[in-house]
Design a protein around this motif. Structure first.
Motif, mmCIF file in Angstrom:
data_model
loop_
_atom_site.group_PDB
_atom_site.id
_atom_site.type_symbol
_atom_site.label_atom_id
_atom_site.label_comp_id
_atom_site.label_asym_id
_atom_site.label_seq_id
_atom_site.Cartn_x
_atom_site.Cartn_y
_atom_site.Cartn_z
ATOM 1 N N LEU A 8 3.280 2.845 2.585
ATOM 2 C CA LEU A 8 2.658 2.747 3.899
ATOM 3 C C LEU A 8 3.086 1.453 4.582
ATOM 4 N N ARG A 9 2.808 0.320 3.936
ATOM 5 C CA ARG A 9 3.256 -0.974 4.447
ATOM 6 C C ARG A 9 2.959 -2.048 3.411
ATOM 7 N N SER A 10 3.574 -3.217 3.609
ATOM 8 C CA SER A 10 3.361 -4.359 2.721
ATOM 9 C C SER A 10 2.703 -5.496 3.486
ATOM 10 N N ARG B 277 -3.205 3.659 -2.711
ATOM 11 C CA ARG B 277 -3.184 2.821 -3.903
ATOM 12 C C ARG B 277 -2.417 1.549 -3.580
ATOM 13 N N ALA B 278 -2.549 0.548 -4.429
ATOM 14 C CA ALA B 278 -1.908 -0.747 -4.191
ATOM 15 C C ALA B 278 -0.954 -1.074 -5.329
ATOM 16 N N LEU C 279 0.843 -1.193 0.000
ATOM 17 C CA LEU C 279 0.000 0.000 0.000
ATOM 18 C C LEU C 279 0.876 1.240 0.000
ATOM 19 N N GLU C 280 0.501 2.195 -0.839
ATOM 20 C CA GLU C 280 1.168 3.489 -0.895
ATOM 21 C C GLU C 280 0.134 4.575 -0.624
ATOM 22 N N VAL C 281 0.560 5.654 0.056
ATOM 23 C CA VAL C 281 -0.382 6.720 0.394
ATOM 24 C C VAL C 281 0.120 8.066 -0.115
ATOM 25 N N ASP C 282 -0.840 8.881 -0.484
ATOM 26 C CA ASP C 282 -0.615 10.307 -0.732
ATOM 27 C C ASP C 282 -1.193 11.012 0.493
ATOM 28 N N HIS D 66 -7.511 -6.962 7.341
ATOM 29 C CA HIS D 66 -6.735 -6.084 8.213
ATOM 30 C C HIS D 66 -7.564 -4.857 8.569
ATOM 31 N N LEU D 67 -7.690 -4.583 9.878
ATOM 32 C CA LEU D 67 -8.336 -3.357 10.340
ATOM 33 C C LEU D 67 -7.294 -2.248 10.369
ATOM 34 N N LEU D 68 -7.521 -1.224 9.576
ATOM 35 C CA LEU D 68 -6.567 -0.127 9.471
ATOM 36 C C LEU D 68 -6.581 0.714 10.743
ATOM 37 N N THR D 69 -5.412 1.159 11.168
ATOM 38 C CA THR D 69 -5.278 1.934 12.400
ATOM 39 C C THR D 69 -5.279 3.427 12.088
ATOM 40 N N ASP D 70 -5.389 4.239 13.141
ATOM 41 C CA ASP D 70 -5.354 5.690 12.955
ATOM 42 C C ASP D 70 -4.013 6.156 12.405
#
Length: 649
Positions: free
Chosen positions: A154-156, A177-178, A141-144, A165-169
């Protein structure tokens, strides 16, 4: 533009804050405000309100017929209205839910990158990854973060078939994007978002006039949008609500038949020990049940199990009775209505309003039901619409309880009596102008269930009706659901709106408003429109008032002491739109039970939790806060008798 800092956007049932300065390099800030039920075509600010032009009621329900829905319940004429809303209310409708996939069962090339997906604005966010490769696949995952076009990792996740997966704050940004580094078969990257639901179990005071489950409503009418009026049948009386919101009883009752033909049919919805069971397009779905609703819509017995009126006529107490009539048309004699035959050549026909047929039974007889067969060619279009079933008391005729029939659209009509009635003379008084046509009048000592009798056409509470264009409102066991049209994936995409626990009998949209029947109080309340005679009333509002009912909740499951086979999945059980969730599992034999979730309503099933059960030992599991999916099902590793029951709070 509605006079606020941000623009207002509408899309897929969500009001959005949309930054006025949005651009490729300034794309952050899009956020949901709330969900709505209306179908909105356009909107503008006008004085201190936002005014929405809506598609409210469609005469032609495009690809939206269902077996548990009246085929004739649509408005007689399409109609819509304007909706005036305080801008502050745009944040206080339904709790926002959002779902979507950047890849859904897609074939990917090595190094492929998805399009961006909104990543912010929701309280809870859940990610589901799946694929069909034989070996694990790494999704990155990549973030803008700022919405300025700058992307960072962001993380793999290394995924063996599927991962939830429950995304955290801490895992936030404007967009996500993936990316994959190998070729992938049937790849899915799905996001399920929702906001906190601040509602409790209580309904807002504006619904106080409606009877609660278990109470007997004072007013329990059936309604239908009928061109310039809302037509209502209540306890055999016909009313119309005009465009000044005045409810009165007109003469003649020309719209009564339209209401009757649009009444709720037997739904075919079943209830077992686990849950409610609905079948649409050959697929079976399960919904939470509610013990407060004991009168569950049930399927009619199979035709082979129920007799027709014709087969029971030999034991009618009225067979062979002496018959007289107000008039006789040609050779259709009064005696034909008590000869035990249902032939077109063996009917009584009279003419003119207040035509009557009277039967003298020869001696007082006690009966519990009366059936009247009426019409020509067994077609309802020729059936008697308005008539009274009466007995003679002294020199006067007295209408039986439930014997005042109005707006009939059935060829066989039954009157069931709460207490036995003893009488020697029985009469049918037909109010219709024109011809009165009766095949037979039959009396029985019991109350037979007939497959050709529409004895309770107006008694079924409404289960399903289109209240906004191509959107049905589904009401079962005290919960309202939004149900998309069948051409929009139908029942697979149902979601709860609110749990009300009310004795709502019918509902319909008319001129942009929502009307409900099933009132305990016909006189008080800002939303109550009472009839001029004080005998009936309707509740009036708009469909998005329903968000002010209680939070969706319920109990039920896929198995409850059910014999199950190893490896055979259960029916799907609804999970989306409910807040706090837990499950109780029990098995009569040692087994492993795996819960699988359909993350997007397209039967994309992925495992989410496996429980190892010892025989007779129950386990309870509370799902993490924010966990959700569209549907859930269970699979056992062994043949056993199992229980998998969910509680939604």
């Amino acid at each position: 533009e509605i006079g606020e800092k941000d623009l207002l956007a509408t899309m897929h049932g969500t009001f959005w804050r949309f930054p006025a300065a949005f651009s490729l390099k300034r794309s952050a800030g899009i956020a949901p405000r709330s969900n709505y039920l209306k179908v909105i075509g356009d909107f503008a600010r006008w004085n201190d309100r936002v005014v929405f032009g809506c598609d409210d009621s469609a005469q032609k329900e495009f690809l939206n017929h269902r077996p548990f829905k009246s085929a004739r319940g649509a408005p007689v004429q399409s109609n819509s209205n304007l909706w005036f809303v305080d801008p502050a209310r745009l944040d206080r409708l339904g709790p926002a839910i959002g779902r979507g996939s950047v890849w859904l069962r897609d074939t990917l090339a090595a190094g492929q990158v998805s399009e961006p997906f909104l990543f912010d604005g929701y309280d809870y966010r859940m990610l589901t990854l799946s694929h069909a490769n034989p070996e694990p696949v790494t999704f990155t995952l990549e973030v803008d973060r700022a919405g300025n076009g700058t992307w960072e990792k962001l993380r793999s996740f290394t995924v063996d078939r599927a991962l939830v997966h429950l995304l955290t704050d801490a895992e936030r940004g404007a967009w996500v994007r993936a990316r994959v580094d190998v070729a992938v078969q049937s790849a899915t990257v799905h996001f399920h978002y929702r906001n906190k639901d601040p509602r409790g179990p209580a309904n807002a005071p504006l619904f106080d006039a409606l009877a609660k489950a278990g109470e007997t409503p004072r007013s329990r009418g059936v309604i239908r949008s009928n061109r310039s009026v809302l037509s209502l049948l209540d306890d055999g009386r016909y009313y119309e609500l005009n465009n000044r919101l005045e409810l009165s009883a007109p003469e003649p009752a020309t719209g009564a038949a339209l209401v009757t033909e649009g009444a709720q049919p037997e739904s075919g919805i079943r209830l077992d020990d686990a849950s409610l069971i609905v079948v649409e397009d050959g697929k079976t779905y399960r919904l939470p049940k509610n013990p407060a609703y004991t009168r569950t819509p049930a399927p009619a017995p199979q035709d082979t199990q129920r007799p027709t009126l014709e087969t029971l006529l030999p034991r009618s107490l009225a067979k062979g009775a002496a018959a007289t009539a107000s008039s006789v048309h040609q050779t259709y004699q009064a005696a034909f209505a008590a000869d035990g035959l249902l032939d077109d050549d063996s009917r009584w026909i009279g003419s003119g309003p207040d035509s009557w047929l009277a039967l003298d039974l020869g001696a007082p007889k006690t009966f519990r039901s009366v059936f009247v067969a009426t019409g020509w060619k067994r077609e309802a279009v020729y059936a008697a619409r308005d008539f009274d079933v009466q007995v003679k008391r002294g020199t006067a005729w007295q209408t039986l309880p439930g014997g005042e029939i109005r707006g009939n659209a059935a060829t066989v009509v039954g009157v069931r009596l709460a207490e036995p009635v003893t009488a020697q003379a029985v009469r049918v008084l037909v109010k219709d102008a024109g011809y009165a046509r009766l095949y037979e009048v039959a009396l029985f000592e019991d109350q037979p269930e007939l497959r050709d009798a529409d004895t309770s056409r107006l008694a079924f509470a409404r289960v399903c009706r289109e209240v906004a264009t191509e959107r049905d409102l589904f009401n079962i066991h005290g919960t309202f659901y939004e149900l998309p049209a069948r051409n929009a994936q139908g029942f697979a995409k149902i979601r709860p709106v609110a749990t009300h626990n009310l004795a709502i009998h019918d509902y319909a949209s008319h001129f942009g408003m929502l009307f409900l029947t099933g009132l305990k109080d016909t006189q008080t309340g800002d939303h109550v429109l009472a009839s001029a005679d004080g005998r009936t009333a309707v509740w009036a509002g708009v469909i998005d008032d329903l968000w002010q009912l209680g939070k969706p909740r319920g109990e039920g499951g896929v198995w409850n002491g059910t014999a199950v086979k190893a490896g055979v999945p259960s029916d799907p059980y609804l999970m989306t739109g409910f807040d706090r969730k837990s499950v109780r599992l029990l098995s009569a034999a040692d087994t492993r039970i795996t819960l699988e979730i359909d993350v997007d309503g397209t039967e994309l099933w992925v495992p989410c939790q496996t429980f190892t059960l010892k025989a007779g030992d129950a386990q309870t599991y509370r799902f993490p806060e924010g966990f959700s999916a569209y549907w859930v099902r269970a699979v056992s590793s062994a043949d056993t008798t199992a229980t998998v029951m969910f509680t939604y709070e």
